[in-house]
Design a protein around this motif. Structure first.
Motif, PDB file in Angstrom:
ATOM      1  N   GLY A  99      41.617 -22.032  24.392  1.00  0.00           N
ATOM      2  CA  GLY A  99      41.243 -22.697  25.650  1.00  0.00           C
ATOM      3  C   GLY A  99      40.689 -21.688  26.652  1.00  0.00           C
ATOM      4  O   GLY A  99      39.701 -21.945  27.342  1.00  0.00           O
ATOM      5  N   ILE A 100      41.337 -20.533  26.704  1.00  0.00           N
ATOM      6  CA  ILE A 100      40.882 -19.488  27.643  1.00  0.00           C
ATOM      7  C   ILE A 100      39.505 -18.988  27.188  1.00  0.00           C
ATOM      8  O   ILE A 100      38.589 -18.816  28.004  1.00  0.00           O
ATOM      9  CB  ILE A 100      41.914 -18.338  27.714  1.00  0.00           C
ATOM     10  CG1 ILE A 100      43.257 -18.866  28.240  1.00  0.00           C
ATOM     11  CG2 ILE A 100      41.392 -17.204  28.594  1.00  0.00           C
ATOM     12  CD1 ILE A 100      44.441 -17.957  27.995  1.00  0.00           C
ATOM     13  N   ARG A 101      39.373 -18.783  25.872  1.00  0.00           N
ATOM     14  CA  ARG A 101      38.069 -18.327  25.349  1.00  0.00           C
ATOM     15  C   ARG A 101      36.983 -19.349  25.696  1.00  0.00           C
ATOM     16  O   ARG A 101      35.901 -19.005  26.158  1.00  0.00           O
ATOM     17  CB  ARG A 101      38.192 -18.177  23.826  1.00  0.00           C
ATOM     18  CG  ARG A 101      36.976 -17.563  23.177  1.00  0.00           C
ATOM     19  CD  ARG A 101      37.219 -17.320  21.704  1.00  0.00           C
ATOM     20  NE  ARG A 101      38.278 -16.345  21.479  1.00  0.00           N
ATOM     21  CZ  ARG A 101      38.936 -16.201  20.331  1.00  0.00           C
ATOM     22  NH1 ARG A 101      38.676 -16.991  19.322  1.00  0.00           N
ATOM     23  NH2 ARG A 101      39.869 -15.283  20.204  1.00  0.00           N
ATOM     24  N   HIS A 102      37.303 -20.612  25.502  1.00  0.00           N
ATOM     25  CA  HIS A 102      36.364 -21.697  25.778  1.00  0.00           C
ATOM     26  C   HIS A 102      35.946 -21.713  27.253  1.00  0.00           C
ATOM     27  O   HIS A 102      34.803 -22.027  27.593  1.00  0.00           O
ATOM     28  CB  HIS A 102      37.051 -23.006  25.370  1.00  0.00           C
ATOM     29  CG  HIS A 102      36.391 -24.252  25.819  1.00  0.00           C
ATOM     30  ND1 HIS A 102      35.139 -24.615  25.394  1.00  0.00           N
ATOM     31  CD2 HIS A 102      36.809 -25.233  26.657  1.00  0.00           C
ATOM     32  CE1 HIS A 102      34.823 -25.762  25.967  1.00  0.00           C
ATOM     33  NE2 HIS A 102      35.803 -26.149  26.728  1.00  0.00           N
ATOM     34  N   SER A 103      36.863 -21.317  28.143  1.00  0.00           N
ATOM     35  CA  SER A 103      36.557 -21.337  29.584  1.00  0.00           C
ATOM     36  C   SER A 103      35.553 -20.249  29.969  1.00  0.00           C
ATOM     37  O   SER A 103      34.927 -20.317  31.004  1.00  0.00           O
ATOM     38  CB  SER A 103      37.840 -21.108  30.397  1.00  0.00           C
ATOM     39  OG  SER A 103      38.210 -19.728  30.380  1.00  0.00           O
ATOM     40  N   ARG A 104      35.473 -19.206  29.132  1.00  0.00           N
ATOM     41  CA  ARG A 104      34.649 -18.015  29.404  1.00  0.00           C
ATOM     42  C   ARG A 104      35.128 -17.242  30.630  1.00  0.00           C
ATOM     43  O   ARG A 104      34.419 -16.410  31.176  1.00  0.00           O
ATOM     44  CB  ARG A 104      33.179 -18.379  29.587  1.00  0.00           C
ATOM     45  CG  ARG A 104      32.614 -19.085  28.377  1.00  0.00           C
ATOM     46  CD  ARG A 104      31.114 -18.871  28.305  1.00  0.00           C
ATOM     47  NE  ARG A 104      30.595 -19.554  27.137  1.00  0.00           N
ATOM     48  CZ  ARG A 104      29.566 -20.374  27.145  1.00  0.00           C
ATOM     49  NH1 ARG A 104      28.921 -20.606  28.274  1.00  0.00           N
ATOM     50  NH2 ARG A 104      29.151 -20.935  26.042  1.00  0.00           N
ATOM     51  N   ALA A 105      36.325 -17.545  31.089  1.00  0.00           N
ATOM     52  CA  ALA A 105      36.887 -16.781  32.217  1.00  0.00           C
ATOM     53  C   ALA A 105      37.324 -15.413  31.709  1.00  0.00           C
ATOM     54  O   ALA A 105      37.568 -15.224  30.516  1.00  0.00           O
ATOM     55  CB  ALA A 105      38.082 -17.528  32.805  1.00  0.00           C
ATOM     56  N   GLU A 106      37.457 -14.477  32.651  1.00  0.00           N
ATOM     57  CA  GLU A 106      37.992 -13.170  32.270  1.00  0.00           C
ATOM     58  C   GLU A 106      39.451 -13.333  31.855  1.00  0.00           C
ATOM     59  O   GLU A 106      40.207 -14.063  32.502  1.00  0.00           O
ATOM     60  CB  GLU A 106      37.895 -12.205  33.471  1.00  0.00           C
ATOM     61  CG  GLU A 106      38.425 -10.820  33.148  1.00  0.00           C
ATOM     62  CD  GLU A 106      38.457  -9.896  34.373  1.00  0.00           C
ATOM     63  OE1 GLU A 106      37.684 -10.133  35.337  1.00  0.00           O
ATOM     64  OE2 GLU A 106      39.267  -8.953  34.355  1.00  0.00           O
ATOM     65  N   GLY A 121      40.763 -24.555  29.437  1.00  0.00           N
ATOM     66  CA  GLY A 121      39.300 -24.454  29.368  1.00  0.00           C
ATOM     67  C   GLY A 121      38.648 -25.034  30.609  1.00  0.00           C
ATOM     68  O   GLY A 121      37.696 -24.463  31.152  1.00  0.00           O
ATOM     69  N   THR A 122      39.166 -26.146  31.078  1.00  0.00           N
ATOM     70  CA  THR A 122      38.545 -26.830  32.213  1.00  0.00           C
ATOM     71  C   THR A 122      38.863 -26.125  33.533  1.00  0.00           C
ATOM     72  O   THR A 122      37.964 -25.859  34.337  1.00  0.00           O
ATOM     73  CB  THR A 122      39.024 -28.305  32.272  1.00  0.00           C
ATOM     74  OG1 THR A 122      38.770 -28.896  31.004  1.00  0.00           O
ATOM     75  CG2 THR A 122      38.307 -29.080  33.353  1.00  0.00           C
ATOM     76  N   ILE A 123      40.133 -25.815  33.747  1.00  0.00           N
ATOM     77  CA  ILE A 123      40.497 -25.210  35.043  1.00  0.00           C
ATOM     78  C   ILE A 123      39.875 -23.819  35.168  1.00  0.00           C
ATOM     79  O   ILE A 123      39.192 -23.511  36.151  1.00  0.00           O
ATOM     80  CB  ILE A 123      42.023 -25.104  35.205  1.00  0.00           C
ATOM     81  CG1 ILE A 123      42.655 -26.485  35.157  1.00  0.00           C
ATOM     82  CG2 ILE A 123      42.377 -24.442  36.522  1.00  0.00           C
ATOM     83  CD1 ILE A 123      44.154 -26.443  35.318  1.00  0.00           C
ATOM     84  N   ALA A 124      40.134 -22.977  34.149  1.00  0.00           N
ATOM     85  CA  ALA A 124      39.640 -21.598  34.254  1.00  0.00           C
ATOM     86  C   ALA A 124      38.121 -21.560  34.188  1.00  0.00           C
ATOM     87  O   ALA A 124      37.476 -20.688  34.757  1.00  0.00           O
ATOM     88  CB  ALA A 124      40.251 -20.735  33.152  1.00  0.00           C
ATOM     89  N   GLY A 125      37.532 -22.527  33.479  1.00  0.00           N
ATOM     90  CA  GLY A 125      36.074 -22.558  33.347  1.00  0.00           C
ATOM     91  C   GLY A 125      35.380 -23.017  34.611  1.00  0.00           C
ATOM     92  O   GLY A 125      34.264 -22.606  34.905  1.00  0.00           O
TER      93      GLY A 125
END
Ligand code: PMP
Length: 423
Positions: free
Chosen positions: A165-172, A141-145
């Protein structure tokens, strides 16, 4: 694993003004849906008794049972060294950490454990979390976000904690087919060279026990300039000369950007961590809200884990015992013609293929034969692949394995279930 059941949002009846009485019926209706499709989760109430693993008292069955589905893979949760370290630290430091890591909650044991975990994986640094789930959720979440335009390439069978975690990052997010290098490369090729990329995957996949082509994924990561994030939750403690996981076993640790692990399975206690560069760990420590604003693990937990990690770095006895038990179980299953996935890891899934039969087998194994195996049904695995997931370890005896296989063979015969053709 395929994660949690997708479910429609709960809506209040149109035109009604909701009040306090509105919500419980909505929650109950959702639960009724789980009951109806057989995916409602029942917890077995177990009394683990120190020194007795894999035996435990099962409250529902009212008897002692042999546990075959524990993720305390090596029995370290009841190892005398670990227990002694925890007793000592409890007496020295008391029960809790007393704060977040930032505000009075960092103890000597946390610091020592982070150093030990960094050394275990040959990385500059490590960062502790309260669970493996949190380490995935917060780190991804933190890195990708925080990396602008970051794209995460995620294996289709990644654990829920990475997915969230990926969803939380909002990254593609791009999902590549499980362990499929061609599909991964197809996605990488489509992405602009100048965007940051993270390939997120696991080493040992928990439900089939298969292992990722880590080296080839690292090759692709190098070719396309991606970071690699490897979840070694089902491998740490058990693989590699010091229990550093599959990456250690294959000499690949230096090629991975982040190695993530749990302290609750092979190491037998609780907690999670990442091991990576100093800058990356410091970044997550400094920007990861789920790390910063949560009370630290009790120091006695860190002390127990430290004893466990140190022991497993130095001793191969538990790993060898596990390998022996797994090989013996497979041999006995073969002899009995029982269907299982012949995985390259310690995970032995006995395939059933139907949720009701899976539950019935689990119930009868428990009540008639004293073997506890939680049925693994949808949504944890796809429908039609329901199974009993066995994780034999160094403390399971050959006699216990013989007894389990005999019980399985009896039930297979009684229920007219298909056997494997003789080899
Ligand atoms: N990753 C994977 C692949 C897992 O299977 C699990 C837990 N089953 C986790 C992360 C979370 O680890 P923990 O149990 O320490 O929260």
């Amino acid at each position: 694993m395929t994660g949690s059941a997708p479910s429609a949002p709960l809506s209040v009846p149109p035109g009604s003004a909701p009040n306090n009485a509105t919500y419980d019926p909505l929650f109950q209706a959702a639960l009724d849906g789980l009951h109806a499709d057989g995916s409602y989760r029942y917890f077995a109430e177990l009394e683990r008794r120190a020194g007795n693993f894999p035996q435990a008292f099962h409250h529902g069955a009212g008897r002692d049972v042999t546990v075959w589905c524990s993720n305390d893979y090596l029995g370290m949760g009841q190892h005398p060294l670990v227990q002694a370290a925890m007793h000592k630290a409890l007496d020295e430091t008391g029960a809790g950490a007393g704060g977040t890591r930032n505000i009075s909650g960092t103890h000597h044991y946390h610091v020592e454990l982070e150093k030990e975990l960094a050394a275990l994986h040959g990385k500059e640094s490590a960062l502790l979390f309260n669970s493996g789930y949190l380490s995935n959720w917060v780190t991804l979440g933190t890195i990708a976000g925080r990396l602008k335009d970051c794209v995460v390439l995620s294996d289709a069978l990644n654990h829920a904690s990475m997915i969230e975690g990926i969803r939380h990052s909002r990254a593609e997010k791009r999902i590549f087919r499980h362990n499929d290098l061609q599909d991964l490369e197809r996605h990488l090729k489509e992405l602009p060279p100048d965007v940051p990329k993270i390939i997120a995957f696991e080493s040992v996949y928990s439900m089939d026990g298969d292992i990722a082509p880590i080296e080839e994924i690292c090759d692709l990561a190098d070719k396309y300039g991606a970071m690699t994030y490897l979840d070694e939750v089902h491998a740490v403690g058990m693989y590699g000369a010091q229990g550093g996981g599959i990456a250690q076993e294959r000499g690949l640790e230096h090629r991975l950007t982040v190695i993530e692990g749990t302290l609750g399975k092979g190491f037998g206690v609780v907690g999670g961590y990442i091991a990576a560069s100093r800058a990356l760990c410091d970044f997550v420590r400094s920007f990861g809200s789920g790390f910063i604003f949560s009370t630290a693990l009790p120091p006695m937990i860190a002390a127990g884990v430290l004893a466990s990690v140190r022991h497993l770095r130095a001793s191969a006895t538990e790993r060898e015992g596990q390998k022996r038990a797994v090989a013996y179980l497979r041999r006995r299953l073969d002899e009995a013609g029982l269907p299982y996935i012949d995985s390259p890891s310690h995970i032995v899934p006995v395939m059933v293929g139907d949720a009701k039969t899976c539950r019935a087998l689990s119930d009868e194994l428990l009540t008639r034969f004293g073997h506890y195996l939680q049925p693994i049904n949808y949504p944890t695995v796809p429908r039609g692949t329901e199974r009993l997931r066995l994780t034999p370890g160094p403390l399971h005896t050959e006699a216990q394995i013989d007894d389990l296989v005999a019980a399985l063979a009896t039930l297979w015969r009684e229920k007219g279930l298909a056997l494997r053709p003789a080899a």
